[in-house]
Design a protein around this motif. Structure first.
Motif, PDB file in Angstrom:
ATOM      1  N   ARG A 160      -3.401   4.728   4.270  1.00 42.94           N
ATOM      2  CA  ARG A 160      -2.736   4.059   3.149  1.00 42.94           C
ATOM      3  C   ARG A 160      -3.789   3.436   2.233  1.00 42.94           C
ATOM      4  NH1 ARG A 160       2.611   3.996   4.427  1.00 42.94           N
ATOM      5  NH2 ARG A 160       3.179   2.557   2.758  1.00 42.94           N
ATOM      6  N   TYR A 161      -3.406   3.283   0.962  1.00 45.95           N
ATOM      7  CA  TYR A 161      -4.327   2.804  -0.064  1.00 45.95           C
ATOM      8  C   TYR A 161      -3.719   1.637  -0.838  1.00 45.95           C
ATOM      9  CZ  TYR A 161      -6.801   7.252   0.560  1.00 45.95           C
ATOM     10  OH  TYR A 161      -7.486   8.324   1.069  1.00 45.95           O
ATOM     11  N   ARG A 162      -4.601   0.812  -1.360  1.00 47.70           N
ATOM     12  CA  ARG A 162      -4.207  -0.235  -2.295  1.00 47.70           C
ATOM     13  C   ARG A 162      -5.155  -0.154  -3.502  1.00 47.70           C
ATOM     14  NH1 ARG A 162      -6.100  -4.756   1.981  1.00 47.70           N
ATOM     15  NH2 ARG A 162      -8.359  -4.488   1.822  1.00 47.70           N
TER      16      ARG A 162
ATOM     17  N   VAL B  33      -6.805   0.962   3.207  1.00 50.92           N
ATOM     18  CA  VAL B  33      -6.410  -0.268   3.898  1.00 50.92           C
ATOM     19  C   VAL B  33      -6.855  -0.145   5.354  1.00 50.92           C
ATOM     20  CG1 VAL B  33      -4.509  -1.790   4.523  1.00 50.92           C
ATOM     21  CG2 VAL B  33      -4.434  -0.502   2.374  1.00 50.92           C
TER      22      VAL B  33
ATOM     23  N   PRO C 233       0.827  -1.214   0.000  1.00 54.90           N
ATOM     24  CA  PRO C 233       0.000   0.000   0.000  1.00 54.90           C
ATOM     25  C   PRO C 233       0.858   1.259   0.000  1.00 54.90           C
ATOM     26  CG  PRO C 233      -0.766  -1.585   1.643  1.00 54.90           C
ATOM     27  CD  PRO C 233       0.567  -2.070   1.170  1.00 54.90           C
TER      28      PRO C 233
END
Length: 259
Positions: free
Chosen positions: A66-68, A60, A27
């Motif tokens: 945070r990102y995915r 996430v 992420p």
């Protein structure tokens, strides 16, 4: 080299963000994106928020901030892979159908209100339809296009046709929305679509639907014949053959129900 037109900066930045996730092993946070792309923090925040809202990215849960990659990117990738398989399988089935009838056979998909031919096998006759895989035509002027429009849910069909003009390719093209809807209703009842000189003044075509493993119509297979070889009897023969070919292609795509 042809003029490609102006690139849209906001779209370019959004794609740059998505492509970072192709290179990352995990992420990414807003500061990660800001540092790697050298963009203002406010811009990055807006991009991440927009992409997450459209499910191209996903927060996430266990890692706040945070990102995915999101489910929408998976759907796009799956659709791309599906079309690659469809084109390869479609070319093989089109070849088999063409060997049976010695006429030009196409497989096409629907994109908005156009069709794109993804597979094609030519007739060996001196007089035959001239076309090419990759060609795009208005759906309402073709048998494959009308077949694909007829398979759409009513609400989706309405959305695609709303406010659209129906340009003519020949004097026989359907240009009236009410006439098109009536033709689509007949196609749904019959299960095949026919085009008489609507995209080419010298050609008639008949098409049948291709379904995937879920039963969804994902393409159509057509047989195109110059008018000098067209008749009512020939139309019936080719409609049956188009249905068989479309059914064979459907089976290759995992369909197990009725064609």
């Amino acid at each position: 080299m042809a003029d490609m037109g102006r690139l849209v900066p906001a779209v370019t930045r959004a794609l740059d963000v998505l492509e970072l996730f192709l290179e990352s092993e995990g992420p990414l946070s807003a500061p990660d994106v800001t540092r790697r792309l050298q963009l203002p923090r406010t811009t990055v925040h807006e991009l991440l928020t927009t992409l997450a809202a459209r499910s191209y990215l996903a927060p996430v849960p266990e890692q706040p901030g945070r990102y995915r990659l999101g489910v929408r990117t998976h759907q796009l990738g799956s659709r791309y892979a599906e079309q690659l398989d469809l084109a390869a399988e479609g070319q093989q089935v089109a070849r088999e159908v063409a060997e049976t009838c010695d006429e030009t056979v196409h497989v096409a998909i629907l994109e908005d209100t156009d069709v794109i031919y993804i597979a094609k096998v030519d007739s060996t006759h001196a007089v035959r339809m001239v076309s090419a895989a990759g060609r795009r035509l208005p759906a309402h002027c073709t048998s494959v296009g009308k077949m694909l429009l007829a398979a759409l849910p009513e609400a989706e069909l309405d959305a695609r046709l709303e406010g659209r003009e129906l340009p003519a390719m020949t004097p026989d093209s359907i240009t009236d929305p009410a006439a098109l809807r009536a033709a689509l209703a007949e196609i749904r009842a019959r299960g095949t679509a026919v085009e008489h000189r609507e995209s080419n003044p010298d050609v008639s075509c008949v098409a049948a639907p291709v379904r995937d493993g879920t039963g969804r119509v994902v393409a159509a297979l057509s047989i195109s014949v110059p008018m000098i070889r067209w008749s009512g009897e020939r139309e019936s023969e080719l409609a049956e053959l188009a249905q068989k070919g479309a059914g064979d292609l459907s089976v290759r795509l995992g369909h197990r129900g009725a064609w």
